[in-house]
Design a protein around this motif. Sequence first.
Motif, PDB file in Angstrom:
ATOM      1  N   ARG A 275      -6.800  -0.106   3.688  1.00 20.97           N
ATOM      2  CA  ARG A 275      -5.623   0.740   3.917  1.00 20.97           C
ATOM      3  C   ARG A 275      -4.477   0.035   4.674  1.00 20.97           C
ATOM      4  N   PRO A 276      -4.762  -0.544   5.867  1.00 23.40           N
ATOM      5  CA  PRO A 276      -3.638  -1.199   6.589  1.00 23.40           C
ATOM      6  C   PRO A 276      -3.035  -2.356   5.808  1.00 23.40           C
ATOM      7  N   VAL A 277      -3.879  -3.074   5.070  1.00 25.54           N
ATOM      8  CA  VAL A 277      -3.380  -4.220   4.300  1.00 25.54           C
ATOM      9  C   VAL A 277      -2.381  -3.734   3.238  1.00 25.54           C
ATOM     10  N   ILE A 278      -2.792  -2.703   2.504  1.00 27.94           N
ATOM     11  CA  ILE A 278      -1.912  -2.167   1.466  1.00 27.94           C
ATOM     12  C   ILE A 278      -0.661  -1.530   2.105  1.00 27.94           C
TER      13      ILE A 278
ATOM     14  N   GLY B  64      -2.327   6.914  -3.763  1.00 27.40           N
ATOM     15  CA  GLY B  64      -3.693   6.482  -4.065  1.00 27.40           C
ATOM     16  C   GLY B  64      -4.411   5.882  -2.879  1.00 27.40           C
ATOM     17  N   MET B  65      -3.764   5.859  -1.677  1.00 22.12           N
ATOM     18  CA  MET B  65      -4.336   5.226  -0.493  1.00 22.12           C
ATOM     19  C   MET B  65      -5.685   5.844  -0.115  1.00 22.12           C
ATOM     20  N   GLY B  66      -5.809   7.163  -0.381  1.00 18.73           N
ATOM     21  CA  GLY B  66      -7.034   7.869  -0.013  1.00 18.73           C
ATOM     22  C   GLY B  66      -8.299   7.274  -0.616  1.00 18.73           C
ATOM     23  N   LYS B  67      -8.113   6.628  -1.750  1.00 18.20           N
ATOM     24  CA  LYS B  67      -9.277   6.076  -2.447  1.00 18.20           C
ATOM     25  C   LYS B  67      -9.705   4.741  -1.847  1.00 18.20           C
ATOM     26  N   LEU B  68      -8.891   4.216  -0.923  1.00 17.60           N
ATOM     27  CA  LEU B  68      -9.183   2.861  -0.415  1.00 17.60           C
ATOM     28  C   LEU B  68     -10.131   2.908   0.766  1.00 17.60           C
ATOM     29  N   SER B  69     -10.726   1.761   1.036  1.00 16.47           N
ATOM     30  CA  SER B  69     -11.609   1.649   2.202  1.00 16.47           C
ATOM     31  C   SER B  69     -10.763   1.518   3.457  1.00 16.47           C
TER      32      SER B  69
ATOM     33  N   MET C  57      -4.011  -2.124  -6.534  1.00 14.90           N
ATOM     34  CA  MET C  57      -2.770  -1.592  -5.952  1.00 14.90           C
ATOM     35  C   MET C  57      -1.815  -2.700  -5.543  1.00 14.90           C
ATOM     36  N   LYS C  58      -2.455  -3.784  -5.089  1.00 15.74           N
ATOM     37  CA  LYS C  58      -1.621  -4.948  -4.737  1.00 15.74           C
ATOM     38  C   LYS C  58      -0.796  -5.401  -5.930  1.00 15.74           C
ATOM     39  N   GLU C  59      -1.465  -5.502  -7.098  1.00 16.05           N
ATOM     40  CA  GLU C  59      -0.743  -5.947  -8.287  1.00 16.05           C
ATOM     41  C   GLU C  59       0.381  -4.975  -8.630  1.00 16.05           C
ATOM     42  N   ARG C  60       0.062  -3.684  -8.496  1.00 11.89           N
ATOM     43  CA  ARG C  60       1.071  -2.657  -8.835  1.00 11.89           C
ATOM     44  C   ARG C  60       2.298  -2.809  -7.937  1.00 11.89           C
ATOM     45  N   LEU C  61       2.037  -3.027  -6.613  1.00 13.04           N
ATOM     46  CA  LEU C  61       3.159  -3.212  -5.675  1.00 13.04           C
ATOM     47  C   LEU C  61       3.982  -4.442  -6.051  1.00 13.04           C
ATOM     48  N   GLN C  62       3.306  -5.547  -6.417  1.00 12.45           N
ATOM     49  CA  GLN C  62       4.012  -6.763  -6.844  1.00 12.45           C
ATOM     50  C   GLN C  62       4.906  -6.460  -8.045  1.00 12.45           C
TER      51      GLN C  62
END
Length: 344
Positions: free
Chosen positions: A54-57, A45-50, A1-6
């Motif tokens: 979540r806060p980091v993303i 897609g946040m729901g799939k994260l640990s 997700m980080k890459e997608r945001l970038q």
Amino acid sequence: MKERLQEIKEEALKQIQSSDDEKQLQDVRVYFLGKKGQITEVLKGMGKLSKEERPVIGQLANEVRDEITEALESKKTKLEQAAMERQLKEESIDVTLPGRPAQVGGPHLLRKVIRNIEDLFTGMGYQVAEGPEVETDFYNFESLNLPKNHPARDMQDSFFITEELLMRTQTSPVQARTLRKHEGKGPVKIICPGKVYRRDTDDATHSHQFTQIEGLYVDENVRMSDLKGTLNEFAKHLFGEERAIRLRPSFFPFTEPSVEMDISCKICGGEGCSVCKGSGWIEILGAGMVHPNVLEMAGFDSEKYSGFAFGMGPERIAMLKYGIEDIRHFYTNDVRFLKQFHGV
Ligand SMILES: [Zn+2]
């Protein structure tokens, strides 16, 4: 997700950069930041994260949103500035274009000549005196040594209003009035400019209305030589240093002796030409020593006081000085004529 945001960020910044109007910017905003926009899609897609991720993303998503918003704002400002500059350029005034000249008026040539003469004489200590244009027979004639039935009255055919009232034929009544006001005490030193009226048929050298300037100086021991010195000063001031003057004997009822003053002709330098009618001299004004009767009638002791007076026509002076051939030009007020003398 980080890459997608970038990726989203880079793609958004690129699109913002290449936008060239507000409409395109608005589309970019909706596409990336809108309710159904790219960032919202990612956050779904946040729901799939640990819990830890979540806060980091979330924070990263906020940062990306902020950066895109900032880029949108700054691009918007730039576009507005560019539009403003374009407008300024299109609507700017070409200061190198020649302007439309404003119509500027000016004093009438006669007014200028009169003012010039006034300036000279006030500089010699004279005061400017004025009087009524509708005058009594007494001031216009009798007080100036012209009793009723005096033959010299014929020289000044007049506009009478009643038996006793007339349009003044000369500015001399102002002298008589001023003398009277002084109640027998000198000095009296005045010039009297103004309009005068005579029953003349208008032609190139005559007008039923014209202007005069007269001067009067009464004091103890005023002599003919004072008159000559004053007139010499006047001639040089108006017509140039090189002009000579001469006095010829003449007759006026209110002065004794009386003279006419001529100045040397500038055109021929005294040789004789058509302007001076072959004589080398041009007649300018009349003058003389104030007649004792005039002084006595105004209450002055003619044994103690003496004086001189002179009178001239500003029209004649202007005609000679500026080569004007017809006196009627002064009064028909053709702007093309008047304009020629704005600079003099
Ligand atoms: Zn001449």
